[in-house]
Scaffold this motif. Structure first.
Motif, PDB file in Angstrom:
ATOM      1  N   ALA A   1       0.927  -1.238   0.076  1.00  0.00           N
ATOM      2  CA  ALA A   1      -0.012   0.042  -0.075  1.00  0.00           C
ATOM      3  C   ALA A   1       0.886   1.164  -0.031  1.00  0.00           C
ATOM      4  O   ALA A   1       2.077   1.218   0.353  1.00  0.00           O
ATOM      5  N   ALA A   2       0.327   2.086  -0.607  1.00  0.00           N
ATOM      6  CA  ALA A   2       0.966   3.600  -0.673  1.00  0.00           C
ATOM      7  C   ALA A   2      -0.105   4.629  -0.091  1.00  0.00           C
ATOM      8  O   ALA A   2      -1.171   4.719  -0.413  1.00  0.00           O
ATOM      9  N   VAL A   3       0.433   5.580   0.653  1.00  0.00           N
ATOM     10  CA  VAL A   3      -0.372   6.910   1.061  1.00  0.00           C
ATOM     11  C   VAL A   3       0.419   8.090   0.526  1.00  0.00           C
ATOM     12  O   VAL A   3       1.656   8.306   0.660  1.00  0.00           O
TER      13      VAL A   3
ATOM     14  N   GLU B   1       5.909   3.319  -8.591  1.00  0.00           N
ATOM     15  CA  GLU B   1       6.127   2.445  -9.781  1.00  0.00           C
ATOM     16  C   GLU B   1       4.507   1.811 -10.290  1.00  0.00           C
ATOM     17  O   GLU B   1       4.102   1.182  -9.385  1.00  0.00           O
ATOM     18  N   PRO B   2       3.867   1.948 -11.341  1.00  0.00           N
ATOM     19  CA  PRO B   2       2.653   1.576 -11.582  1.00  0.00           C
ATOM     20  C   PRO B   2       2.499  -0.062 -11.403  1.00  0.00           C
ATOM     21  O   PRO B   2       3.283  -0.575 -11.847  1.00  0.00           O
ATOM     22  N   GLY B   3       1.414  -0.299 -10.539  1.00  0.00           N
ATOM     23  CA  GLY B   3       1.273  -1.596 -10.462  1.00  0.00           C
ATOM     24  C   GLY B   3       1.979  -2.322  -9.256  1.00  0.00           C
ATOM     25  O   GLY B   3       1.522  -3.551  -8.753  1.00  0.00           O
ATOM     26  N   ARG B   4       2.778  -1.477  -8.671  1.00  0.00           N
ATOM     27  CA  ARG B   4       3.413  -1.904  -7.380  1.00  0.00           C
ATOM     28  C   ARG B   4       2.771  -2.190  -6.232  1.00  0.00           C
ATOM     29  O   ARG B   4       2.776  -3.350  -5.731  1.00  0.00           O
ATOM     30  N   CYS B   5       1.933  -1.266  -5.914  1.00  0.00           N
ATOM     31  CA  CYS B   5       1.012  -1.174  -4.868  1.00  0.00           C
ATOM     32  C   CYS B   5      -0.398  -1.460  -5.297  1.00  0.00           C
ATOM     33  O   CYS B   5      -1.019  -1.174  -6.278  1.00  0.00           O
ATOM     34  N   ASP B   6      -0.870  -2.620  -4.374  1.00  0.00           N
ATOM     35  CA  ASP B   6      -2.556  -2.985  -4.513  1.00  0.00           C
ATOM     36  C   ASP B   6      -3.498  -1.874  -4.158  1.00  0.00           C
ATOM     37  O   ASP B   6      -4.610  -1.855  -4.609  1.00  0.00           O
ATOM     38  N   LEU B   7      -3.025  -1.172  -3.291  1.00  0.00           N
ATOM     39  CA  LEU B   7      -3.930  -0.011  -2.708  1.00  0.00           C
ATOM     40  C   LEU B   7      -3.153   1.174  -2.475  1.00  0.00           C
ATOM     41  O   LEU B   7      -1.926   1.318  -2.052  1.00  0.00           O
ATOM     42  N   VAL B   8      -3.611   2.424  -3.161  1.00  0.00           N
ATOM     43  CA  VAL B   8      -3.164   3.782  -3.082  1.00  0.00           C
ATOM     44  C   VAL B   8      -4.100   4.581  -2.385  1.00  0.00           C
ATOM     45  O   VAL B   8      -5.183   4.689  -2.878  1.00  0.00           O
ATOM     46  N   PHE B   9      -3.760   5.358  -1.189  1.00  0.00           N
ATOM     47  CA  PHE B   9      -4.761   6.199  -0.474  1.00  0.00           C
ATOM     48  C   PHE B   9      -4.317   7.451  -0.578  1.00  0.00           C
ATOM     49  O   PHE B   9      -3.130   7.671   0.047  1.00  0.00           O
ATOM     50  N   SER B  10      -5.034   8.469  -1.245  1.00  0.00           N
ATOM     51  CA  SER B  10      -4.786   9.719  -1.129  1.00  0.00           C
ATOM     52  C   SER B  10      -5.465  10.766   0.080  1.00  0.00           C
ATOM     53  O   SER B  10      -6.813  10.451   0.117  1.00  0.00           O
ATOM     54  N   VAL B  11      -4.694  11.390   0.797  1.00  0.00           N
ATOM     55  CA  VAL B  11      -5.162  12.089   2.068  1.00  0.00           C
ATOM     56  C   VAL B  11      -4.837  13.591   1.742  1.00  0.00           C
ATOM     57  O   VAL B  11      -3.800  13.996   2.257  1.00  0.00           O
TER      58      VAL B  11
ATOM     59  N   ILE C   1      -3.631   5.504 -11.908  1.00  0.00           N
ATOM     60  CA  ILE C   1      -5.061   4.915 -11.793  1.00  0.00           C
ATOM     61  C   ILE C   1      -5.285   3.551 -12.270  1.00  0.00           C
ATOM     62  O   ILE C   1      -5.825   2.777 -11.903  1.00  0.00           O
ATOM     63  N   ASP C   2      -5.021   3.554 -13.449  1.00  0.00           N
ATOM     64  CA  ASP C   2      -5.418   2.026 -14.534  1.00  0.00           C
ATOM     65  C   ASP C   2      -4.503   1.003 -13.960  1.00  0.00           C
ATOM     66  O   ASP C   2      -5.078  -0.371 -14.026  1.00  0.00           O
ATOM     67  N   ALA C   3      -3.368   1.160 -13.301  1.00  0.00           N
ATOM     68  CA  ALA C   3      -2.409   0.310 -12.863  1.00  0.00           C
ATOM     69  C   ALA C   3      -2.777  -0.210 -11.397  1.00  0.00           C
ATOM     70  O   ALA C   3      -1.978  -1.179 -10.902  1.00  0.00           O
ATOM     71  N   THR C   4      -3.372   0.482 -10.696  1.00  0.00           N
ATOM     72  CA  THR C   4      -3.779   0.129  -9.236  1.00  0.00           C
ATOM     73  C   THR C   4      -4.995  -0.513  -9.058  1.00  0.00           C
ATOM     74  O   THR C   4      -6.009   0.050  -9.565  1.00  0.00           O
ATOM     75  N   ARG C   5      -5.003  -1.702  -8.239  1.00  0.00           N
ATOM     76  CA  ARG C   5      -6.381  -2.185  -8.155  1.00  0.00           C
ATOM     77  C   ARG C   5      -7.271  -1.477  -7.372  1.00  0.00           C
ATOM     78  O   ARG C   5      -8.733  -1.636  -7.648  1.00  0.00           O
ATOM     79  N   MET C   6      -6.718  -0.891  -6.293  1.00  0.00           N
ATOM     80  CA  MET C   6      -7.764  -0.018  -5.466  1.00  0.00           C
ATOM     81  C   MET C   6      -7.100   1.476  -5.211  1.00  0.00           C
ATOM     82  O   MET C   6      -6.104   1.331  -4.465  1.00  0.00           O
ATOM     83  N   ILE C   7      -7.671   2.598  -5.745  1.00  0.00           N
ATOM     84  CA  ILE C   7      -6.965   3.726  -5.567  1.00  0.00           C
ATOM     85  C   ILE C   7      -8.088   4.646  -5.156  1.00  0.00           C
ATOM     86  O   ILE C   7      -9.011   5.020  -5.851  1.00  0.00           O
ATOM     87  N   VAL C   8      -7.682   5.278  -3.889  1.00  0.00           N
ATOM     88  CA  VAL C   8      -9.001   5.640  -3.137  1.00  0.00           C
ATOM     89  C   VAL C   8      -8.518   7.207  -2.436  1.00  0.00           C
ATOM     90  O   VAL C   8      -7.462   7.229  -2.243  1.00  0.00           O
ATOM     91  N   ASN C   9      -9.558   8.075  -2.434  1.00  0.00           N
ATOM     92  CA  ASN C   9      -9.248   9.373  -1.987  1.00  0.00           C
ATOM     93  C   ASN C   9     -10.002   9.795  -0.773  1.00  0.00           C
ATOM     94  O   ASN C   9     -11.308   9.296  -0.683  1.00  0.00           O
ATOM     95  N   CYS C  10      -9.579  10.354   0.268  1.00  0.00           N
ATOM     96  CA  CYS C  10     -10.441  10.976   1.163  1.00  0.00           C
ATOM     97  C   CYS C  10     -10.594  12.506   0.961  1.00  0.00           C
ATOM     98  O   CYS C  10      -9.393  13.369   1.050  1.00  0.00           O
TER      99      CYS C  10
END
Length: 214
Positions: free
Chosen positions: A4-6, A67-77, A88-97
């Motif tokens: 995951a990445a934040v 790296e696109p696709g390295r993280c399964d979850l990217v969370f933007s805060v 966006i296209d390479a991440t299984r779940m990319i989410v924003n708060c």
């Protein structure tokens, strides 16, 4: 093991890191702090360096260094850049708060605009990131009362952060099991940074003092 990445800033992003690092079979792989970390909040880079020394910190603040696709979850805060399609296209779940009620308050400074518009209800929203501005399907939302005749921007911002902290704690552990709902486009309003001059006395933390705001 899920990586995951934040991305983002301040105490709220640090809280998201804490929640994600505590999820089963999940490792906090990377953090991208805003390039200009505010003096009025904790420095995300310092918190991460102390709490998770093995986590990569992207000091440039540029999401393109992930790296696109390295993280399964990217969370933007509270991240201050538009995330591009490559991530966006390479991440299984990319989410924003987002510190605003969607779809009525997409874009910049939702707290300021809600007060200027005399709203009695504000909100914070966790939504999927797509190619638009805060337009992705919604996972969770918390609504709460505000009082424009009494509240300053600082008051509602701090209230938003408290509700967002709880919403992150409640939502992230359930994210894989939540079916996000589409936003009602007919009710959507987007505000842009170029419109900030229209905020008048609501441009700053308070109506009486000009200081750096959210």
């Amino acid at each position: 093991m899920r990586r995951a990445a934040v991305l983002g800033k301040g105490a709220l992003a640090a809280h998201a890191c804490e929640v994600i690092a505590g999820l089963p079979n999940t490792v906090l792989n990377a953090v991208v702090p805003n390039a200009d970390e505010p003096e009025w909040d904790v420095r995300l880079s310092d918190v991460v360096a102390e709490r998770w020394p093995e986590t990569r910190i992207v000091t440039s603040g540029d999401w393109r260094e992930l790296e696109p696709g390295r993280c399964d979850l990217v969370f933007s805060v509270l991240y201050d850049r538009i995330i591009g399609r490559s991530l966006i296209d390479a991440t299984r779940m990319i989410v924003n708060c987002h510190p605003g009620r969607l779809p009525q308050y997409r874009g910049a400074r939702p707290v300021n605009w809600a007060l200027l518009n005399g709203e009695s209800i504000h909100g914070v929203t966790i939504h999927a990131i797509d190619a638009g501005i805060d337009s992705g399907p919604v996972f969770a939302q918390a609504l709460f009362s505000i009082w424009p005749e009494i509240d300053e921007v600082r008051d509602v911002w701090e209230r938003s952060m408290r509700h967002a902290r709880l919403l992150i704690s409640d939502t992230l552990p359930r994210l894989d099991r939540i079916a996000p709902r589409l936003q009602a486009e007919e009710r959507a309003v987007t505000h842009y940074m170029r419109e900030n001059h229209l905020l008048g006395e609501r441009a700053d933390w308070t109506r009486a003092t000009s200081v750096d705001g959210p």
